[in-house]
Design an enzyme around this catalytic site. Structure first.
Site, PDB file in Angstrom:
ATOM      1  CB  SER A 161      -4.320  26.865 -21.264  1.00 37.81           C
ATOM      2  OG  SER A 161      -5.510  27.589 -21.120  1.00 37.81           O
TER       3      SER A 161
ATOM      4  CE  LYS B 228      -3.995  30.985 -18.581  1.00 32.07           C
ATOM      5  NZ  LYS B 228      -3.479  29.883 -19.413  1.00 32.07           N
TER       6      LYS B 228
END
Length: 408
Positions: free
Chosen positions: A314, A357
């Site tokens: 990611s 996140k």
């Protein structure tokens, strides 16, 4: 429905599930027969706890015995060894709990509907602490009513800087620790002998006295990231966190073009860095064909903190942006964070842990977030208070990331 719970953590005997044969001394029926007997109904709610921690011993494999139990096509004729007659368990509602899916056998997992429960956000933890945990701690320590409290500011600091885990167990322990020390202070004031009680309010600056220094300090290193540094977003077991990707030129010269990575990176992340390097070369070629930056510079990519192991794809778009920031000699726009896997052709693929996140970005004061377009469904599930004040951009190709990070 009547409720019945049993734990299968460390269970290694099939007889616990299917019962013993009556020829054995001390034979007993299995857990499910005991459940029906205790609840006195044919359709209870049965919670099977810690199903990911099943054992396997010389007495058989309990995971295989649970296959018949949890399969709605088979459990209408479940036969317990002790009773030796078919039992209809098709009306029973089974709920299983686990911390990880990795240790659950695939055939058993196939018979379950998986519901992933994400951790609490700060506002939820605050409400739980004020409504349940603090009153429980007051009662447990025997404190006089209205003699003490933890201020709202101190509670928020306790949540953000001491207890960032996804649940509230650690928060409960810290609140109880504070109240035990407050109870000791009252005893030293001879309150138990009838003296006057002065209300004690625990403020933010008092927390270090009661629970020590903060376990988590600010994650933000720069107010404005310099050239070659970009903020990324990561998922950890403690929730989400921000991480920086740093790129720097270590050697110049004709034909020196290469890349080195450090920062306890896993194999997937190292491959991600190589893909980012190839994508960054391609982007620069399209933007400025005369620029030979990547052919004449040896670049070092580092992801602090160096002692923390990191892996996963990611950080792909974060690495490309850091490399292009270095090549173009421009820093990215302020208060920017991003996450997303990048393919060799510049497509942005979806990633996991979006809720954690986004919360981490908000905690670090980020204003603009770049996410893969396919993660739109994950953001739609977030509470409005989490998204409030954030400019979330959804991208499909790296060119869109470039336009946001380095506006013309």
């Amino acid at each position: 429905r009547k409720y019945y719970r049993f734990s299968v953590g460390g269970l290694s005997d099939v007889a616990e599930v299917k019962g013993h044969r009556r020829t054995y001394i001390g034979a007993m029926p299995g857990k499910l027969v005991q459940c029906l007997k205790t609840s006195g109904t044919g359709n209870p709610l049965v919670l099977i706890d810690e199903i990911d921690k099943l054992g396997r011993g010389v007495s058989g494999d309990p995971a295989s015995a649970l296959l018949e139990l949890l399969d709605p096509e088979q459990n209408s004729g479940f036969v317990d060894h002790y009773l030796d007659v078919p039992l209809d368990l098709s009306k029973v509602l089974f709920v299983c709990t686990a911390n990880t899916l990795d240790t659950i056998p695939a055939p058993l997992l196939d018979r379950m509907e998986i519901i992933r429960i994400s951790g609490y956000i700060s506002s939820e933890k605050f409400a739980i602490a004020k409504t349940y945990l603090e009153p429980d701690a007051v009662e447990m320590t025997g404190m006089p009513k209205d003699s003490s409290e933890i201020s709202d500011g101190a509670m928020h600091k306790l949540i953000d800087e001491y207890c960032r885990e996804s649940g509230v167990r650690n928060l409960k322990n810290h609140i109880e620790k504070v109240y035990r020390k407050l109870a000791l202070e009252l005893v030293r004031q001879n309150v138990h002998k009838g003296s006057e009680v002065e209300k004690i309010v625990v403020e933010e600056e008092d927390l270090s006295k009661y629970v020590g220094p903060p376990a988590f300090t600010t994650e933000r290193i720069w107010e404005q990231t310099p050239i070659g540094v970009i903020m990324g977003l990561a998922w950890t077991s403690m929730g989400g966190s921000t991480l920086y990707v740093e790129a720097s030129v270590v050697e110049k010269g004709e034909g020196k073009g290469s890349i080195t990575t450090t920062g306890s990176l896993g194999d997937v992340m190292k491959e991600s860095a190589l893909i980012a390097y190839a994508c960054a070369k391609d982007c620069l070629l399209q933007m400025d064909p005369e620029n030979d930056f990547f052919q004449t510079n040896r670049i070092h990519i580092h992801v602090p903190a160096g002692a923390t192991p990191k892996d996963g794809p990611s950080a792909g778009c974060t690495m490309i942006t850091a490399l292009l920031s270095l090549a173009l000699g421009r820093s990215a726009v302020p208060d920017l964070a991003m996450t997303g896997e990048v393919t060799l052709t510049g497509r942005i693929l979806p990633v996991g842990g979006i809720k954690e996140k986004v919360i981490a970005a908000r905690r670090s004061g980020v204003k603009t977030i770049i996410l893969p377009k396919e993660n739109l469904k994950d953001v739609a599930e977030l509470a409005e208070e989490v998204k409030e004040g954030l400019d979330i951009n959804y991208v499909e190709t790296y060119q869109q990331v470039l336009d946001i990070a380095f506006p013309k």
